[in-house]
Structure formats: structure tokens, C-alpha cells
Design an enzyme around this catalytic site. Structure first.
Site, PDB file in Angstrom:
ATOM      1  N   ASP A   1      25.433  16.031  -3.100  1.00  0.00           N
ATOM      2  CA  ASP A   1      25.000  15.463  -1.819  1.00  0.00           C
ATOM      3  C   ASP A   1      25.593  13.982  -1.517  1.00  0.00           C
ATOM      4  OD1 ASP A   1      23.773  14.555   0.961  1.00  0.00           O
ATOM      5  OD2 ASP A   1      21.535  15.294  -0.478  1.00  0.00           O
TER       6      ASP A   1
ATOM      7  N   LYS B   1      26.640  12.086   0.692  1.00  0.00           N
ATOM      8  CA  LYS B   1      26.498  11.546   2.070  1.00  0.00           C
ATOM      9  C   LYS B   1      28.031  10.006   2.497  1.00  0.00           C
ATOM     10  CE  LYS B   1      21.563  12.520   1.835  1.00  0.00           C
ATOM     11  NZ  LYS B   1      21.511  12.780   0.864  1.00  0.00           N
TER      12      LYS B   1
ATOM     13  N   TYR C   1       7.542  16.777   5.335  1.00  0.00           N
ATOM     14  CA  TYR C   1       7.765  17.909   4.893  1.00  0.00           C
ATOM     15  C   TYR C   1       7.460  19.722   6.385  1.00  0.00           C
ATOM     16  CZ  TYR C   1       8.769  15.947  -0.028  1.00  0.00           C
ATOM     17  OH  TYR C   1       9.147  16.096  -1.623  1.00  0.00           O
TER      18      TYR C   1
ATOM     19  N   LYS D   1      22.346  21.707  -5.541  1.00  0.00           N
ATOM     20  CA  LYS D   1      22.778  20.241  -5.144  1.00  0.00           C
ATOM     21  C   LYS D   1      22.587  18.561  -5.738  1.00  0.00           C
ATOM     22  CE  LYS D   1      20.115  18.012  -2.083  1.00  0.00           C
ATOM     23  NZ  LYS D   1      20.148  16.277  -2.516  1.00  0.00           N
ATOM     24  N   THR D   2      23.379  18.852  -5.885  1.00  0.00           N
ATOM     25  CA  THR D   2      23.740  17.592  -7.330  1.00  0.00           C
ATOM     26  C   THR D   2      23.713  15.985  -6.758  1.00  0.00           C
ATOM     27  OG1 THR D   2      25.183  17.524  -7.692  1.00  0.00           O
ATOM     28  CG2 THR D   2      24.300  18.483  -9.079  1.00  0.00           C
ATOM     29  N   HIS D   3      23.043  15.066  -6.969  1.00  0.00           N
ATOM     30  CA  HIS D   3      23.511  13.364  -6.798  1.00  0.00           C
ATOM     31  C   HIS D   3      23.659  13.321  -8.475  1.00  0.00           C
ATOM     32  CE1 HIS D   3      20.987  13.142  -2.618  1.00  0.00           C
ATOM     33  NE2 HIS D   3      20.403  12.884  -3.118  1.00  0.00           N
TER      34      HIS D   3
ATOM     35  N   ALA E   1      30.465   8.120   3.893  1.00  0.00           N
ATOM     36  CA  ALA E   1      30.436   7.236   5.971  1.00  0.00           C
ATOM     37  C   ALA E   1      31.470   6.359   5.356  1.00  0.00           C
ATOM     38  CB  ALA E   1      28.356   6.621   4.942  1.00  0.00           C
ATOM     39  N   ASP E   2      32.548   6.677   5.112  1.00  0.00           N
ATOM     40  CA  ASP E   2      33.571   5.818   5.133  1.00  0.00           C
ATOM     41  C   ASP E   2      34.710   6.011   5.789  1.00  0.00           C
ATOM     42  OD1 ASP E   2      34.965   3.222   4.937  1.00  0.00           O
ATOM     43  OD2 ASP E   2      33.684   2.922   3.234  1.00  0.00           O
TER      44      ASP E   2
HETATM   45  O1  6AU Z   1      12.089  18.419  -1.634  1.00  0.00           O
HETATM   46  P1  6AU Z   1      12.846  16.675  -2.319  1.00  0.00           P
HETATM   47  O2  6AU Z   1      11.887  15.685  -0.931  1.00  0.00           O
HETATM   48  O3  6AU Z   1      12.060  16.507  -3.473  1.00  0.00           O
HETATM   49  O4  6AU Z   1      14.204  16.098  -1.594  1.00  0.00           O
HETATM   50  C1  6AU Z   1      14.455  16.438  -0.703  1.00  0.00           C
HETATM   51  C2  6AU Z   1      16.039  16.212  -0.629  1.00  0.00           C
HETATM   52  C3  6AU Z   1      16.704  15.503  -1.319  1.00  0.00           C
HETATM   53  C4  6AU Z   1      17.156  14.318  -0.564  1.00  0.00           C
HETATM   54  O5  6AU Z   1      18.709  13.974  -0.941  1.00  0.00           O
HETATM   55  C5  6AU Z   1      17.660  15.730   0.138  1.00  0.00           C
HETATM   56  O6  6AU Z   1      17.043  16.541   0.149  1.00  0.00           O
HETATM   57  N1  6AU Z   1      17.634  15.176   1.857  1.00  0.00           N
HETATM   58  C6  6AU Z   1      18.981  15.702   2.548  1.00  0.00           C
HETATM   59  C7  6AU Z   1      19.568  16.132   2.471  1.00  0.00           C
HETATM   60  C8  6AU Z   1      20.860  15.555   3.136  1.00  0.00           C
HETATM   61  O7  6AU Z   1      19.765  17.089   1.710  1.00  0.00           O
HETATM   62  C9  6AU Z   1      19.058  15.326   4.017  1.00  0.00           C
HETATM   63  C10 6AU Z   1      18.059  14.360   4.612  1.00  0.00           C
HETATM   64  O8  6AU Z   1      17.568  14.158   5.996  1.00  0.00           O
HETATM   65  N2  6AU Z   1      16.574  14.481   3.776  1.00  0.00           N
HETATM   66  C11 6AU Z   1      15.987  14.487   2.476  1.00  0.00           C
HETATM   67  O9  6AU Z   1      15.951  14.885   1.975  1.00  0.00           O
HETATM   68  O10 6AU Z   1      17.497  15.493  -2.670  1.00  0.00           O
END
Ligand code: 6AU
Length: 264
Positions: free
Chosen positions: A91, A93, A220, A60-62, A95-96
Site C-alpha cells: 500500500d 500510495k 468504519y 497488504k503491507t506498509h 503520488a509522484d
Molecule cells: O482496519 P484499519 O482501520 O486498522 O486499517 C485500514 C487500512 C490501513 C490503511 O493504510 C488503509 O487500510 N486505508 C487505505 C488503503 C489504500 O488501503 C485507504 C483509505 O482510504 N483508508 C485506509 O484506512 O492499512
């Protein structure tokens, strides 16, 4: 283990081909882990794939957090992920409105050409999903959308009525393979699963083996509890990429999540 034995009713009822692809990879690696590779450099992401790719099912990337992004450099990430049998999940997201989402799937990051899955909010209505799907059509690729039905961040505005409306949008679209649920709350997940039924996946961020308060409002829960409550994939970022030994951590998340699936 054969995926149909591990996944039972989910294997039979989830119609989207990419849900089967995910269940296949998960069964071959014995892991429900989706790696949130929230790192700002391509080299960092490549190293992480090398270290933990054997224990995770999707990357999963940004893309918009990668410094000095170029599509040529990014193709190294795509190739590396494919060589480790990882699905690619941006990821974004969205929204448009639909037409803008379709255009945003191209552009600098050209998400439509490499991502198998993307996230989308449902706040703008169902056409955002059609816009995303049209972009995959434009490049003759098949992709799937995960709609945010819940979030893990504290104080988020996705209340129960919003979740219910999101499920209506998801049920109405063959492009929606599932939902993002809140991995930090067993009760929210149980409620979500009972509404979703067997026909769509629920993927959950907000999980950590060391259950504690995250930074900047992240919450968490334990990954095994999330899976037992109905999650099909645990999205793990800092629990892996910030661990002293990322490979060992990834193996622990894999065995915790896979064990919980078999108990379910
Ligand atoms: O395990 P973490 O907390 O370091 O990272 C959580 C990852 C991040 C967030 O962009 C994503 O999960 N995320 C998402 C999604 C869609 O994946 C939704 C959400 O409600 N909360 C969240 O943390 O890459």
C-alpha cells in the site's frame, strides 16, 4: 465454489489477470478479506500470517513501517505469504511523476520484485501508473495498480470531481485493476460502483464488524454492507490484528464478506 459462479459479471468483465487471481483465491478460501498487516516487526507479521492466512486472500503491507527493514528478512514474509496462497499488496500510495515512481518501485524495499499489487494516488496524472508498470517490466513481472478513488479518512480531499477524473485515468490504463473506495459509506460506494461498472474491482478499507469511530479520523462501515454496495474486497487491519483472537476474527470477516457476495 467455482469463481465464475460466485463472481458472475465481474469474472467475465474484469480484464486484468490479477483480478482473476484474486477472485480465484477468494473463492477457494470463501473470503473477500485483505489483511492490513500494519505491524512494525517482521516477526509480528509472520505470526499474523500463520494465525489468519487460511482466511485471508491478500497481505497488504506498509513496508516503510517495518523497523530495521532488510530485504533478506522481508523474503521470509514473502515466502510465508506465498505458502498460504496470499497475494502481496504494498500500500505504497505512490503520488509522484512517472520516472520517480519507477525508481521508487526499486530502492531499499524493491517493491517491484515481490508485490503483485500496489496503490497509487492519481493526483500527479496518468504517468504515475506507467512508471509503476515500467518498473514491473524492468524485472519481468506482472503487477496491478489500485488507484485511490475515495478514502475512508474524515475530511479527505477526494471529492466527486477528483473521483471522476481518477476513473478516467483508470479506464485508460490496462495496468489499473481497480480502485480503492470508501468502505465506511454505503452511498459513496453505490455511486462509485455505478460509475465503475463491471470492468474493474473496488477494494474497500474503513470496515469493521464493530462499527464505531476509528482512531485519528478513520471511519468504519459494516463489511457486509460494503460488499452488498459493490465492494469486491474488504481491507481489514485492526479488526483482525487487534482482536483478542485474530484467527476467530479473521474467520468472522471471511464469512461476513463471502456471504454478502453470494447475496449480491
Ligand atoms: O482496519 P484499519 O482501520 O486498522 O486499517 C485500514 C487500512 C490501513 C490503511 O493504510 C488503509 O487500510 N486505508 C487505505 C488503503 C489504500 O488501503 C485507504 C483509505 O482510504 N483508508 C485506509 O484506512 O492499512
Amino acid at each position: 465454489m467455482k469463481p465464475e459462479d460466485a463472481w458472475g459479471a465481474r469474472w467475465v468483465n474484469c480484464a486484468h489477470p490479477l483480478s482473476h487471481e484474486f477472485m480465484r483465491v477468494a473463492s477457494s478460501k470463501e473470503s473477500l478479506v485483505v489483511l492490513a498487516a500494519d505491524l512494525p516487526t517482521i516477526d509480528g507479521i509472520l505470526q499474523l500470517i500463520e494465525d489468519v492466512g487460511d482466511y485471508v486472500c491478500a497481505l497488504k503491507t506498509h513496508v516503510d513501517m517495518v523497523e530495521g527493514f532488510s530485504i533478506e528478512d522481508w523474503s521470509r514474509v514473502v515466502e510465508s505469504a506465498r505458502s498460504k496462497d496470499l497475494m502481496l499488496f504494498e500500500d505504497r500510495k505512490f503520488a509522484d511523476i512517472g520516472r520517480v515512481a519507477q525508481t521508487q518501485m526499486g530502492g531499499l524495499y524493491d517493491i517491484r520484485s515481490w508485490a503483485d499489487l500496489v496503490t497509487s494516488h492519481s493526483v500527479s496524472g496518468p504517468d504515475v501508473v506507467d512508471g509503476i508498470a515500467a518498473a514491473w517490466d524492468d524485472v519481468e513481472r506482472v503487477g496491478g495498480v489500485l488507484l485511490l478513488a475515495q478514502m475512508s479518512s474524515s475530511g479527505n480531499l477526494l471529492g466527486e470531481a477528483y473521483t471522476d477524473s481518477t476513473l478516467v485515468i483508470g479506464k485508460g490504463s490496462p495496468h489499473v485493476l481497480g480502485y480503492i473506495g470508501n468502505g465506511s459509506s454505503v452511498s459513496e460506494l453505490v455511486a462509485l460502483r455505478s460509475k465503475v461498472g463491471e470492468g474493474k474491482m473496488i477494494w474497500t478499507p474503513g470496515v469493521n464488524l464493530d462499527v464505531k469511530e476509528g482512531v485519528l479520523g478513520q471511519r468504519y462501515g459494516h463489511p457486509a454492507e460494503a460488499v452488498r454496495a459493490g465492494s469486491d474486497a474488504i481491507i481489514v487491519g485492526s479488526g483482525i490484528h487487534r482482536a483478542e483472537d485474530a484467527r476467530t476474527a479473521a474467520r468472522e470477516y471471511a464469512s461476513s464478506s463471502w456471504g454478502a457476495l453470494l447475496e449480491r
